[in-house]
Write an enzyme that holds these catalytic residues in place. Sequence first.
Site, PDB file in Angstrom:
ATOM      1  N   HIS A 146      42.775  29.846  27.997  1.00  0.00           N
ATOM      2  CA  HIS A 146      43.007  31.151  28.605  1.00  0.00           C
ATOM      3  C   HIS A 146      42.637  31.184  29.889  1.00  0.00           C
ATOM      4  O   HIS A 146      41.843  30.148  30.527  1.00  0.00           O
ATOM      5  CB  HIS A 146      42.067  32.347  27.585  1.00  0.00           C
ATOM      6  CG  HIS A 146      42.087  33.635  28.400  1.00  0.00           C
ATOM      7  ND1 HIS A 146      41.097  33.922  29.063  1.00  0.00           N
ATOM      8  CD2 HIS A 146      43.063  34.542  28.106  1.00  0.00           C
ATOM      9  CE1 HIS A 146      41.251  35.204  29.548  1.00  0.00           C
ATOM     10  NE2 HIS A 146      42.500  35.655  28.997  1.00  0.00           N
ATOM     11  N   ASN A 163      40.475  32.483  31.851  1.00  0.00           N
ATOM     12  CA  ASN A 163      39.126  32.544  32.214  1.00  0.00           C
ATOM     13  C   ASN A 163      38.450  31.588  31.813  1.00  0.00           C
ATOM     14  O   ASN A 163      37.289  31.044  32.208  1.00  0.00           O
ATOM     15  CB  ASN A 163      38.410  33.742  31.627  1.00  0.00           C
ATOM     16  CG  ASN A 163      38.873  35.085  32.453  1.00  0.00           C
ATOM     17  OD1 ASN A 163      39.444  34.906  33.530  1.00  0.00           O
ATOM     18  ND2 ASN A 163      38.273  36.238  31.837  1.00  0.00           N
ATOM     19  N   LYS A 164      38.997  30.521  30.944  1.00  0.00           N
ATOM     20  CA  LYS A 164      38.282  29.383  30.452  1.00  0.00           C
ATOM     21  C   LYS A 164      38.171  28.103  31.298  1.00  0.00           C
ATOM     22  O   LYS A 164      38.814  28.368  32.599  1.00  0.00           O
ATOM     23  CB  LYS A 164      38.859  28.913  29.151  1.00  0.00           C
ATOM     24  CG  LYS A 164      38.989  29.886  27.936  1.00  0.00           C
ATOM     25  CD  LYS A 164      37.620  30.355  27.778  1.00  0.00           C
ATOM     26  CE  LYS A 164      37.487  31.229  26.314  1.00  0.00           C
ATOM     27  NZ  LYS A 164      38.177  31.982  25.964  1.00  0.00           N
ATOM     28  N   ASN A 165      37.160  27.335  31.160  1.00  0.00           N
ATOM     29  CA  ASN A 165      36.839  26.249  32.264  1.00  0.00           C
ATOM     30  C   ASN A 165      38.231  25.302  32.759  1.00  0.00           C
ATOM     31  O   ASN A 165      38.233  24.999  33.759  1.00  0.00           O
ATOM     32  CB  ASN A 165      35.781  25.364  31.833  1.00  0.00           C
ATOM     33  CG  ASN A 165      34.335  26.235  31.986  1.00  0.00           C
ATOM     34  OD1 ASN A 165      34.557  27.551  31.901  1.00  0.00           O
ATOM     35  ND2 ASN A 165      33.287  25.406  31.932  1.00  0.00           N
TER      36      ASN A 165
END
Length: 382
Positions: free
Chosen positions: A185, A187-189
């Site tokens: 997603h 926002n993930k790293n």
Amino acid sequence: MSTQPFLPFARPTIDEATIAAVGEVLRSGWITSGPKVQALEAALGEYFGRPVRCYNSGTCTLQIALKLCGVQARDEVITTPLTWVSTCNVILELGAKPVFVDIDPRTRNIDASKIAAAITPRTKAIMPVHLTGLPADLDTIYAIAQQHGLRVVEDAAQAIDAEYLGNTYHGKIGSFGDYASFSFHANKNLTTTEGGCLVFPKDTDEATLKLAERLRLQGVSRNGADGMDVDVIGGKYNLTDMAAVIGLHQLPQLVGFTARRRALAKQYFARLSNSPLVLAGVELPVEDYAQSNWHMFQLVLPTHISRAKVIERLKTEFNIGIGVHYPAVHLFTLYRQQGWAAGQFPQAERVGAGTITLPLFPTMADSEVDRVITALEICTQS
Ligand SMILES: *Cc1c(COP(=O)(O)O)cnc(C)c1O
């Protein structure tokens, strides 16, 4: 009113080479699942040292892992109430029952010492979540699973490039153990805009991998007289090449992303060490630079500080975006309707009601750390 630019709690790092590569895919004539997805699966397979398949979310990967573990209607799956709701929704969607175990207030992950007491004859699997990228107590969890013949599906959505340093298990999250599910997603790293991957146990046979592929695209296989057959209900969960090419460009940068996140976390701790916030009862996360990938930096506000007011003031007066990850799942209406109630998991409820996610992302400037904490110090004074 702040004159400084808006500082969000998360921001993806997308370089020009990535943007150019997306353009190339768009011009190639093949924009859905194809060679880029295969290349990403191969690259991730090398990174984890285990079989990997890509999907279009880190939610469907959890559900497919549970299916592959044989979780069916009325089975029970043990998990944490302090997580993104998708962890629990996928259990309900299978007609199975989430069995919540409260968190350890220090790590904010599932309290592994309380898992054994939650096991019943219907328990099929344990689903730990590595919240904020801090690994759950996997030594204990895998020991319990082995003892009781249970499967483990790690919700590693937030934990790519996190490192587990236990006594029995050692290594990158996803490089050992049973199933591990990751989210890509925005926002993930590591992001592909939307997307995810499932990492399979090392000894997974070809038939299971083929089933996992059919489950992501209508159950279709290239078999039979018509050159096509369907033998299982599959969903529509395939990742696109347009998304996969972003992941291919993110993966070589991942180690650098993690290092930058750890450096920023270190600066937050340094800035907070002499801050009145701690005296006011604000709780810090575990200061762990070796294991956590610092997907998020979260504080827990004490009950006498209004979280809603603090978030509103940071936004309007300081132009700082704060996240809430997450309210305890069992208190959502859907879960209350199924019988859960306030008071059942007091630690998760307390942390869920007070948690705030501060800005932290690889391109954030060092000076922003002081900006955030100074603003927070002002906004928490009444
Ligand atoms: C992001 C996330 C998911 C779901 O991932 P999606 O790709 O958004 O479907 C699941 N569990 C946790 C803990 C997450 O943070």
